[in-house]
Design a protein around this motif. Structure first.
Motif, PDB file in Angstrom:
ATOM      1  N   ILE A 169      10.665  10.418   8.223  1.00 38.27           N
ATOM      2  CA  ILE A 169       9.311  10.171   7.718  1.00 38.27           C
ATOM      3  C   ILE A 169       9.285   8.900   6.875  1.00 38.27           C
ATOM      4  CG2 ILE A 169       7.501  11.057   6.188  1.00 38.27           C
ATOM      5  CD1 ILE A 169       8.331  13.879   7.067  1.00 38.27           C
ATOM      6  N   SER A 170      10.301   8.734   6.034  1.00 36.70           N
ATOM      7  CA  SER A 170      10.363   7.542   5.185  1.00 36.70           C
ATOM      8  C   SER A 170      10.445   6.277   6.016  1.00 36.70           C
ATOM      9  CB  SER A 170      11.570   7.630   4.247  1.00 36.70           C
ATOM     10  OG  SER A 170      11.448   8.721   3.368  1.00 36.70           O
ATOM     11  N   SER A 171      11.261   6.307   7.091  1.00 31.85           N
ATOM     12  CA  SER A 171      11.398   5.142   7.966  1.00 31.85           C
ATOM     13  C   SER A 171      10.070   4.788   8.614  1.00 31.85           C
ATOM     14  CB  SER A 171      12.452   5.408   9.048  1.00 31.85           C
ATOM     15  OG  SER A 171      13.732   5.558   8.470  1.00 31.85           O
ATOM     16  N   HIS A 172       9.332   5.805   9.014  1.00 31.29           N
ATOM     17  CA  HIS A 172       8.022   5.587   9.648  1.00 31.29           C
ATOM     18  C   HIS A 172       7.077   4.867   8.694  1.00 31.29           C
ATOM     19  CE1 HIS A 172       4.310   6.379  11.825  1.00 31.29           C
ATOM     20  NE2 HIS A 172       3.825   6.980  10.749  1.00 31.29           N
ATOM     21  N   LEU A 175       8.108   1.229   7.800  1.00 31.62           N
ATOM     22  CA  LEU A 175       7.725   0.275   8.840  1.00 31.62           C
ATOM     23  C   LEU A 175       6.270  -0.158   8.646  1.00 31.62           C
ATOM     24  CD1 LEU A 175       8.367  -1.265  11.423  1.00 31.62           C
ATOM     25  CD2 LEU A 175       7.729   0.775  12.727  1.00 31.62           C
ATOM     26  N   GLN A 176       5.406   0.800   8.334  1.00 30.52           N
ATOM     27  CA  GLN A 176       4.004   0.440   8.076  1.00 30.52           C
ATOM     28  C   GLN A 176       3.876  -0.444   6.840  1.00 30.52           C
ATOM     29  OE1 GLN A 176       0.931   3.495   8.522  1.00 30.52           O
ATOM     30  NE2 GLN A 176       2.497   4.903   9.254  1.00 30.52           N
ATOM     31  N   LEU A 177       4.680  -0.140   5.837  1.00 34.38           N
ATOM     32  CA  LEU A 177       4.655  -0.955   4.620  1.00 34.38           C
ATOM     33  C   LEU A 177       5.120  -2.373   4.922  1.00 34.38           C
ATOM     34  CD1 LEU A 177       4.206  -1.025   1.555  1.00 34.38           C
ATOM     35  CD2 LEU A 177       6.578  -0.277   1.279  1.00 34.38           C
ATOM     36  N   ASP A 185      -0.952  -2.003  -2.980  1.00 40.77           N
ATOM     37  CA  ASP A 185      -2.034  -1.029  -2.773  1.00 40.77           C
ATOM     38  C   ASP A 185      -1.784  -0.210  -1.509  1.00 40.77           C
ATOM     39  OD1 ASP A 185      -3.422  -1.785  -5.065  1.00 40.77           O
ATOM     40  OD2 ASP A 185      -4.467  -3.407  -4.000  1.00 40.77           O
ATOM     41  N   VAL A 186      -1.269  -0.882  -0.492  1.00 39.08           N
ATOM     42  CA  VAL A 186      -0.911  -0.164   0.736  1.00 39.08           C
ATOM     43  C   VAL A 186       0.221   0.815   0.448  1.00 39.08           C
ATOM     44  CG1 VAL A 186       0.036  -0.402   3.059  1.00 39.08           C
ATOM     45  CG2 VAL A 186      -1.682  -2.029   2.242  1.00 39.08           C
ATOM     46  N   PHE A 187       1.166   0.398  -0.392  1.00 36.58           N
ATOM     47  CA  PHE A 187       2.264   1.282  -0.769  1.00 36.58           C
ATOM     48  C   PHE A 187       1.732   2.573  -1.381  1.00 36.58           C
ATOM     49  CE2 PHE A 187       4.924   2.979  -4.175  1.00 36.58           C
ATOM     50  CZ  PHE A 187       6.104   3.243  -3.495  1.00 36.58           C
ATOM     51  N   ASN A 188       0.786   2.452  -2.306  1.00 36.31           N
ATOM     52  CA  ASN A 188       0.235   3.635  -2.970  1.00 36.31           C
ATOM     53  C   ASN A 188      -0.446   4.563  -1.972  1.00 36.31           C
ATOM     54  OD1 ASN A 188       1.087   2.839  -5.544  1.00 36.31           O
ATOM     55  ND2 ASN A 188      -0.766   1.629  -5.898  1.00 36.31           N
ATOM     56  N   THR A 189      -1.162   3.979  -1.011  1.00 36.21           N
ATOM     57  CA  THR A 189      -1.818   4.792   0.018  1.00 36.21           C
ATOM     58  C   THR A 189      -0.794   5.478   0.902  1.00 36.21           C
ATOM     59  OG1 THR A 189      -3.755   3.330   0.075  1.00 36.21           O
ATOM     60  CG2 THR A 189      -3.373   4.736   2.000  1.00 36.21           C
ATOM     61  N   LEU A 190       0.223   4.717   1.329  1.00 35.23           N
ATOM     62  CA  LEU A 190       1.226   5.263   2.232  1.00 35.23           C
ATOM     63  C   LEU A 190       2.079   6.342   1.574  1.00 35.23           C
ATOM     64  CD1 LEU A 190       2.460   2.050   4.115  1.00 35.23           C
ATOM     65  CD2 LEU A 190       0.986   3.865   4.989  1.00 35.23           C
ATOM     66  N   ILE A 191       2.376   6.171   0.296  1.00 31.78           N
ATOM     67  CA  ILE A 191       3.212   7.167  -0.369  1.00 31.78           C
ATOM     68  C   ILE A 191       2.479   8.497  -0.459  1.00 31.78           C
ATOM     69  CG2 ILE A 191       2.571   6.792  -2.782  1.00 31.78           C
ATOM     70  CD1 ILE A 191       6.164   7.184  -1.533  1.00 31.78           C
ATOM     71  N   ASN A 192       1.153   8.437  -0.631  1.00 31.79           N
ATOM     72  CA  ASN A 192       0.360   9.676  -0.647  1.00 31.79           C
ATOM     73  C   ASN A 192       0.323  10.323   0.735  1.00 31.79           C
ATOM     74  OD1 ASN A 192      -0.342   9.642  -3.412  1.00 31.79           O
ATOM     75  ND2 ASN A 192      -1.995   8.179  -3.028  1.00 31.79           N
ATOM     76  N   GLN A 193       0.198   9.497   1.768  1.00 32.16           N
ATOM     77  CA  GLN A 193       0.224  10.024   3.133  1.00 32.16           C
ATOM     78  C   GLN A 193       1.591  10.615   3.460  1.00 32.16           C
ATOM     79  OE1 GLN A 193      -0.945   6.775   5.673  1.00 32.16           O
ATOM     80  NE2 GLN A 193      -3.060   6.729   4.925  1.00 32.16           N
ATOM     81  N   CYS A 194       2.629   9.915   3.014  1.00 35.25           N
ATOM     82  CA  CYS A 194       4.003  10.376   3.245  1.00 35.25           C
ATOM     83  C   CYS A 194       4.226  11.727   2.565  1.00 35.25           C
ATOM     84  CB  CYS A 194       4.980   9.337   2.708  1.00 35.25           C
ATOM     85  SG  CYS A 194       6.721   9.782   2.865  1.00 35.25           S
TER      86      CYS A 194
END
Length: 211
Positions: A169-172, A175-177, A185-194
């Motif tokens: 999951i982290s690798s996925h 890659l988006q990051l 800001d994308v990091f904050n969104t992705l970490i919540n999705q993760c």
């Protein structure tokens, strides 16, 4: 470790580390300038090389320093009395998000490390990161309650499965990051999705492994 640097006063250490973080966060290893680092740190180039010998040693020291700071901050807050390994992983994800938000200089440096291509340092970066991750993984498992697992379950394989799911999951999301050019800001969104996706997988795995 670099004994002469460790013996230097804290203010000088901090100046050099901050200057190096700034330079290596803006440029690749090959393009980063030790002249810029010593100018910002307010020291001579001779003193910098007295401490580290060369740019490579400085870069690798900085990499280990940041990894250690992440680990220190994580384990300082991690509740090792929590017996559930799933809950421990959830704690770590939350802490990692907080650490990144509180230390943008670390985030920016690790962003550049993740795309570093110089053959002079890439293999050593991988080795150092692997060793740190192995050590931190063993520490993560300190005093977890193995009695929570079903008796017929091999806990070694169960723990490996949990880790592989987390790694996948982290690798996925990493890659988006990367595709976002490591926008915070994308990091904050992705970490919540993760975190949300991880909850779903943990919800699936728990009944398989636990009594």
């Amino acid at each position: 470790m670099h004994p002469s640097f460790i013996k230097a006063n804290e203010e000088k250490q901090r100046s050099i580390i901050n200057a190096a973080l700034n330079e290596f966060s803006k440029h690749s290893y090959d393009n980063a300038s030790t002249n810029a680092i010593v100018k910002e740190a307010g020291i001579s180039k001779g003193l910098l090389f007295h401490y580290f010998g060369n740019k490579k040693n400085l870069y690798l020291f900085l990499f280990e320093y940041v990894l250690d700071k992440y680990a220190e901050a994580t384990f300082a807050e991690l509740d090792l009395t929590e017996p559930d390994v799933f809950q421990r992983y959830k704690q770590i994800i939350s802490m990692q998000m907080n650490i990144v938000q509180q230390n943008p200089a670390f985030f920016n440096f690790m962003k550049m490390v993740s795309i570093e291509k110089s053959p002079e340092v890439t293999s050593e970066l991988e080795k150092k990161q692997s060793l740190k991750e192995e050590y931190n993984y063993d520490k993560l498992l300190t005093d977890i309650d193995y009695s929570l697992f079903k008796e017929e379950i091999d806990t070694k394989y169960a723990l490996n499965t949990i880790k592989w799911v987390l790694d996948g999951i982290s690798s996925h999301y990493n890659l988006q990051l990367k595709e976002s050019n490591y926008d915070i800001d994308v990091f904050n969104t992705l970490i919540n999705q993760c975190t949300a996706e991880l909850d779903e997988y943990f919800h699936f795995l728990k009944p398989l492994f636990y009594k």
